[in-house]
Structure formats: structure tokens, C-alpha cells
Design a protein around this motif. Sequence first.
Motif, PDB file in Angstrom:
ATOM      1  N   LEU A  89      16.156 -32.241  65.163  1.00  0.00           N
ATOM      2  CA  LEU A  89      16.562 -32.269  66.569  1.00  0.00           C
ATOM      3  C   LEU A  89      17.056 -30.890  67.004  1.00  0.00           C
ATOM      4  O   LEU A  89      17.835 -30.248  66.297  1.00  0.00           O
ATOM      5  N   ASN A  90      16.587 -30.432  68.140  1.00  0.00           N
ATOM      6  CA  ASN A  90      16.976 -29.135  68.722  1.00  0.00           C
ATOM      7  C   ASN A  90      16.512 -27.936  67.891  1.00  0.00           C
ATOM      8  O   ASN A  90      17.072 -26.833  68.001  1.00  0.00           O
ATOM      9  N   ALA A  91      15.512 -28.128  67.063  1.00  0.00           N
ATOM     10  CA  ALA A  91      15.024 -27.032  66.210  1.00  0.00           C
ATOM     11  C   ALA A  91      14.560 -25.836  67.036  1.00  0.00           C
ATOM     12  O   ALA A  91      14.853 -24.687  66.688  1.00  0.00           O
ATOM     13  N   GLN A  92      13.865 -26.089  68.121  1.00  0.00           N
ATOM     14  CA  GLN A  92      13.306 -24.989  68.904  1.00  0.00           C
ATOM     15  C   GLN A  92      14.399 -24.105  69.478  1.00  0.00           C
ATOM     16  O   GLN A  92      14.229 -22.890  69.613  1.00  0.00           O
ATOM     17  N   LYS A  93      15.546 -24.698  69.787  1.00  0.00           N
ATOM     18  CA  LYS A  93      16.677 -23.920  70.309  1.00  0.00           C
ATOM     19  C   LYS A  93      17.075 -22.834  69.313  1.00  0.00           C
ATOM     20  O   LYS A  93      17.360 -21.695  69.703  1.00  0.00           O
ATOM     21  N   TYR A  94      17.057 -23.171  68.037  1.00  0.00           N
ATOM     22  CA  TYR A  94      17.452 -22.205  67.008  1.00  0.00           C
ATOM     23  C   TYR A  94      16.330 -21.239  66.674  1.00  0.00           C
ATOM     24  O   TYR A  94      16.577 -20.067  66.366  1.00  0.00           O
ATOM     25  N   ILE A  95      15.092 -21.705  66.766  1.00  0.00           N
ATOM     26  CA  ILE A  95      13.954 -20.805  66.532  1.00  0.00           C
ATOM     27  C   ILE A  95      13.902 -19.734  67.615  1.00  0.00           C
ATOM     28  O   ILE A  95      13.631 -18.562  67.346  1.00  0.00           O
ATOM     29  N   ASP A  96      14.197 -20.129  68.849  1.00  0.00           N
ATOM     30  CA  ASP A  96      14.141 -19.186  69.977  1.00  0.00           C
ATOM     31  C   ASP A  96      15.170 -18.060  69.851  1.00  0.00           C
ATOM     32  O   ASP A  96      14.971 -16.967  70.390  1.00  0.00           O
ATOM     33  N   ILE A  97      16.278 -18.311  69.146  1.00  0.00           N
ATOM     34  CA  ILE A  97      17.321 -17.278  69.028  1.00  0.00           C
ATOM     35  C   ILE A  97      17.374 -16.690  67.616  1.00  0.00           C
ATOM     36  O   ILE A  97      18.374 -16.106  67.207  1.00  0.00           O
ATOM     37  N   ALA A  98      16.265 -16.865  66.879  1.00  0.00           N
ATOM     38  CA  ALA A  98      16.278 -16.549  65.446  1.00  0.00           C
ATOM     39  C   ALA A  98      16.206 -15.066  65.117  1.00  0.00           C
ATOM     40  O   ALA A  98      16.449 -14.681  63.972  1.00  0.00           O
ATOM     41  N   ASP A  99      15.857 -14.216  66.073  1.00  0.00           N
ATOM     42  CA  ASP A  99      15.726 -12.785  65.780  1.00  0.00           C
ATOM     43  C   ASP A  99      17.112 -12.149  65.647  1.00  0.00           C
ATOM     44  O   ASP A  99      17.605 -11.472  66.542  1.00  0.00           O
ATOM     45  N   LYS A 100      17.730 -12.388  64.492  1.00  0.00           N
ATOM     46  CA  LYS A 100      19.072 -11.862  64.207  1.00  0.00           C
ATOM     47  C   LYS A 100      19.017 -11.130  62.873  1.00  0.00           C
ATOM     48  O   LYS A 100      19.048 -11.753  61.806  1.00  0.00           O
ATOM     49  N   LYS A 101      18.956  -9.820  62.908  1.00  0.00           N
ATOM     50  CA  LYS A 101      18.885  -9.050  61.670  1.00  0.00           C
ATOM     51  C   LYS A 101      20.189  -9.107  60.883  1.00  0.00           C
ATOM     52  O   LYS A 101      20.241  -8.668  59.733  1.00  0.00           O
ATOM     53  N   THR A 102      21.226  -9.651  61.500  1.00  0.00           N
ATOM     54  CA  THR A 102      22.521  -9.718  60.826  1.00  0.00           C
ATOM     55  C   THR A 102      22.710 -11.031  60.072  1.00  0.00           C
ATOM     56  O   THR A 102      23.742 -11.248  59.454  1.00  0.00           O
ATOM     57  N   ILE A 103      21.718 -11.933  60.129  1.00  0.00           N
ATOM     58  CA  ILE A 103      21.693 -13.125  59.281  1.00  0.00           C
ATOM     59  C   ILE A 103      20.543 -12.952  58.305  1.00  0.00           C
ATOM     60  O   ILE A 103      19.416 -12.665  58.705  1.00  0.00           O
TER      61      ILE A 103
END
Length: 488
Positions: free
Chosen positions: A142-156
Motif C-alpha cells: 500500500l502506498n508503494a508509489q509514494k515512496y518510489i516517487d521520492i526515492a532519489d535520495k543519495k543519503t539513504i
Amino acid sequence: MKLLNGILTFFSKSMKGVRNCFFSIFLITISLQAQTKLPSFFGDNMVLQQKENVAFWGNDSPNSVITIITSWGSKAKVITDENGHWKTSVKTKKGSFVSETISVKGSSSILLKNVLIGEVWFCSGQSNMEMALRGFRKSKVLNAQKYIDIADKKTIRLFNTPRTASVLPSNDVNSEWQESNKESVKKFSAIGYIFAVELYKKLNVPIGIIEASWGGTRIESWIPKKDLLKYKGINFFDKLPKEENKQKKPSFLYNGMIHPFQNYTVKGVLWYQGESNRTQPNSYKDFMKDLIDAWRRQWKDDNLPFYFVQIAPFDYSKNKKGTSIRPNLIREAQLQIAQEINNTGVVVTTDAGDCNDIHPSKKEIVAKRLSNLALAKQYRFKNLSNRSAEFKSFKIKNDEIILKFKFFKNDKLISSKNVKGFSIAGADKIFYPANIEFRKNGKQVILSSKKVRKPVAVRYGFEACFESNLETKSGLPISVFRTDQWQP
């Protein structure tokens, strides 16, 4: 005579060639042995735990001097032992977003690039921990796309350990650290990644998550052999079986997927497993204690935080191997472990399951509850609801049973219509649904039933698939529990 001299000359040249060949092989062997080597998780893009003496180790030729120099100023020097092994530690600074380098020099040189310093967590278990953000077959997050959309985080940063079974303890795994991006997160544990996002938002430092999980595995697979020898009826294997279920063999996954990390410095452990032990739940509590003890021993930290997830509601009666209410004994054991062992905690999931899907979609709820546990306990954040109310005691008055609960953070039960799950029984051990009354501003529950004139026992949620609708001020559900010790 000429013929004899010719033969001798030929033989001499041949032997010289053989000697040269062997000498070349010897030099190549020595050269290969002399190379400085590190386990794969000491690599580019890794995250090191902040403000710690973090462990470092590797291999080189015997009696070699190994020098480690970091871009933030910490240094270390060690000499390899007679087998070429070396181990040391490096002091890390406060977490920051500065990209660091680490130089490791021995017989050869290694330069680790794009290293970050922050918070590192280790997550493990079976399929509900392994379940990636992209979903698992027909099961979705559930809500996977929300996290995929903000996934470009080089600090994680993410380290995904491949499925590996081994008869003997291994020293390395075949993987590498990856920066968080839209592609890497799709294949990574949904719970692990969302947990990282929640920590990142609150702590504002780099986050590293190491995942080592494999679906369909029993807890015994994740425990060292020496900790299982005391149990009767456990069969150990001297070689890897060819069948697909090799991951279920005792100690095989500890050897292949946990031991390699030895004491790679982490802040804590997240664990989600138990479904595969549901048909034989009686020893699960002891196994869980053994696993926590063994992992803490490996990481050389008697107080290593260990937070785990109660197995979620699912109708196991649909499965031939399932039983109607035995899975609740796993949940009961998980709650008791959190109550009895220091620096542990359990996430209750009676509102986050799916009776028709053993891989429920509500991974975001689970991950956020795990993050609240970590933020409250390890990082001292206040005003975070992180522990569900727990059954405390009961007393019998006339034909009623009065329940008391232990509450945290000014929590309380909220009366809601048609509350499910409470049942009471008399001496005949037959349970009937109870009538429910809330008293003392939600701090007390009164149970009764016209079918039970002299009640002696209470159960909550002991059903084939129990999905809670009992509301609390904190929003956290309470765990299934029972007051009896009768055989379910």
C-alpha cells in the motif's frame, strides 16, 4: 653417444621448462595471496555508524602491515596473523552528508569512495520482511508509489544480501551498497526502506539499511548450530541438500547470511519472522531468546536493540498445514519476549493484516511503528506512541471479569461499537463471545456472558484470523492475549 647426449640435452631443457612453469605458478599464487581483500560490505557507497569505533577486517598475506587512513582524519594500523587475517577499528565522526573516502593499504591498495557516516540498521526475517516495495507476486504494498516517487535520495543507502545457505559459517556475501533511487528501492525490503525514510526525516543524517531475509524460513535456520545443540529432534546436515527447501535447514541461513557481517557496527536489528513456525509454536520463545543472544554475541553488544514484528492476521485454517489458533501462540511468545528481554520491542499488527493474504499490504504501518520504537528508545524522541497497551491483570466479581491494562504515554482504550475479540469461559473451558463495558475512562474493561455464569478465563483475539477493531487513544492496537494455559 650423440643420441644419448641429445636425449639428456632435451631432458634437461624440458625439466628447466617444468621448473620455470612451477615457479611461475608459485609466483602467481603468492601474488594472489598477497592482495589486500575486504568483505563486500566494506565498499563504495557504504554507510558507517556515526560516533563509534566501527569494526574493520579483511585478509592479506601473513605478517603484512595494514594501514587505514580516512578522509575525516581517523587512522588505524594492524598486522595480519599467520593465516593472513586482520581486524581493527576506526573512529567515526558525527554523521554528515559529506562524501568521504577510506584508504586501505597492505600488499595492495584499496580506495573506498562515496562513504557516508550516519545511522546503520540491520533487518532480517522471512517473506514479510523480504517483500520488496514493488510487491510480491499478487501481493501489493500500500502506498508503494509514494515512496518510489521520492526515492532519489543519495543519503539513504541500501545493502541487499542475496539468498545464501551454507553448511559452515561464511565470511562474505556477494552484494554491494546502492544509493537509494527509483530502481534500487523497488527491489528492496518495503519495511526496511520505509523505516529508513522515517529515520532520515527525523534525524537528518545519512541512513544505511542492510537486509538479509528469505521467505518461508523457520527461525532455527537463523540460529548458530552451537545454540541449537541443546534441543532434541533437530536434524543437522553436513552438506547442502539439492531440494528447494535448503533454506529451512537449521543454521544454514545464519551461516550464509548473518555470520559474514560478524560485528559490522550497526545501531540495531529489525526482525519479522514466525509464520513458518506456526505449526510448532511451543519452542518459539526459547528459539527467539537464543537468536537474540547469539546475534548480540556476534555483534559484541549485550544491549544491541532488537525490535520485531508480531506476525499479522491471516486465516491459516485455509492451509492444510495451518491450524486454527496456534499462530496466536507465536504472537503470545513475541509479546512475552518484548516484556522479558531488555532493549527489545514488538510491533503489534492485529489491525495490519489480511485474512486472505499472508503478505498483507500495510507495510507502511509496520515500518512507521518500528521507526517510532527506534526513535523513542534509541534516539530519545519524546511524545511518540511506540508501545501498545498490554494486559496486566484480571479479577472475578460475581459473574463478571474485570480486566486491567498497562498503558504507556497516557494511552487508554476507546469504547467503540461491536468490539470484537473478547471471549470468556467457565471451568468447562468453552469460550463464548463476551459483552463488553468500558469503565474508569477507558482504563478498565468489564466482560460478561449469559452463557457463562462463573467465568474463570479470558481470551482476546484467539481466533483463526483476528482483525482488531478496538480503538485506543494512541492508535496502537493491543496484542492478542489469554489468562489461561489450556491447550488451544
